[in-house]
Enzyme design. Structure first.
Site, short mmCIF file in Angstrom:
data_model
loop_
_atom_site.label_atom_id
_atom_site.label_comp_id
_atom_site.label_asym_id
_atom_site.label_seq_id
_atom_site.Cartn_x
_atom_site.Cartn_y
_atom_site.Cartn_z
N ILE A 16 2.77 -25.61 -6.14
CA ILE A 16 1.62 -25.71 -5.24
C ILE A 16 0.47 -26.46 -5.89
CG2 ILE A 16 -0.15 -24.34 -4.08
CD1 ILE A 16 2.01 -22.24 -3.50
N TYR A 160 1.02 -7.20 -8.65
CA TYR A 160 0.69 -8.54 -8.17
C TYR A 160 -0.10 -8.45 -6.87
CZ TYR A 160 1.38 -13.21 -6.15
OH TYR A 160 1.19 -14.43 -5.57
N SER A 163 -3.64 -7.32 -7.42
CA SER A 163 -4.49 -8.36 -8.00
C SER A 163 -4.90 -9.40 -6.96
CB SER A 163 -3.79 -9.03 -9.19
OG SER A 163 -2.70 -9.84 -8.77
N LYS A 164 -3.99 -9.75 -6.08
CA LYS A 164 -4.31 -10.74 -5.06
C LYS A 164 -5.20 -10.17 -3.97
CE LYS A 164 -2.13 -14.50 -6.46
NZ LYS A 164 -2.79 -15.80 -6.66
#
Length: 256
Positions: A16, A160, A163-164
């Site tokens: 990305i 994860y 955290s996002k």
């Protein structure tokens, strides 16, 4: 002659991040691309951007080392001029997928240090720098790549998602804080994107996509994310504050 817009893109050695750098180069940006080290992959991103007419430089930087943020921004500015755009793309996944009840402090802290804490303080440093600069003709903005896991629960990589989710809130906070100063702050939430990180899950999700997991029955491509980022960076969403844009092929839309 109007100066070219400039952007710093983190996590740009592939996937990305590389697609975003290429998309911005196509849109006329000069670029500082950042990753943990200046290796052949990061230099390839520079070559692709340069081939499109951009002035591009590769820089080594660990966003979790917040004491080095100002040095990184100084190096980028010295190479390509005053920065007008920051793309927060760098991030890490879990050390290993597994039961939520077995998540290690090491994996949790790693996701938090890079994805949330590191990105928050780089954004803060960049925003302060923008406010000190004389406003320019270029659209000034901060774009943060989060994840569909801000909403979709995955117990196999809970740290994860946490955290996002925190990073998504940070993006909204900065969006409100900076809106009246002419600085756009945007969030992009990719879904299933075909990158090196998602290779281990390809077989599983190939079947799920075919069964209708996503409304558009294909994997997303890094270029799909890059198109959205480029629209934001070029000022294409002037009356948007804090709204996240999913790039997920309809993954998160309730279906029955």
């Amino acid at each position: 002659m109007t100066p070219r817009p400039t952007a710093l893109v983190t996590g740009a050695r592939g996937g990305i991040g590389r697609a975003i750098a290429v998309g911005l180069a196509q849109a006329g940006f000069d670029l500082a691309v950042v990753d943990l080290q200046v290796d052949e992959a990061l230099l390839e991103t520079v070559r692709l951007a340069t081939d499109l007419g951009a002035n591009a430089v590769a820089l080594a930087g660990d966003i979790s080392a917040i004491e080095h943020h100002e040095t990184l921004l100084d190096a980028a500015q010295a190479a390509i001029g005053a920065l007008s755009c920051l793309v927060n793309n760098a991030g890490v996944s879990v050390l290993s997928r597994g039961d939520l009840l077995e998540v290690s402090p090491q994996s949790f802290d790693r996701c938090h240090q890079v994805n949330t804490r590191g990105t928050f303080f780089l954004t803060q440093a960049f925003a302060r720098r923008l406010r000190r600069q004389t406003p320019c003709e270029q659209h000034r903005c901060i774009i943060t790549i989060t994840s569909s896991n801000v909403h979709a629960v995955s117990t196999l990589r809970g740290e994860y998602g946490i955290s996002k989710a925190g990073l998504s809130m940070a993006s909204r906070l900065f969006a409100v804080r900076l809106a009246d100063e002419g600085i756009g702050v945007y969030e992009v939430q990719p879904g299933l994107i075909a990158t090196e990180m998602t290779v281990p899950s390809k077989a599983r999700y190939d079947a799920e996509i075919e069964r209708g997991l996503t409304a558009i029955k294909r994997w997303g491509q890094p270029e799909d994310v890059a198109r959205v980022v480029t629209t934001m960076a070029t000022g294409g969403l002037p009356y948007t504050v804090g709204q996240a844009v999913p790039v997920d092929g309809g993954l998160l839309i309730p279906k029955f």
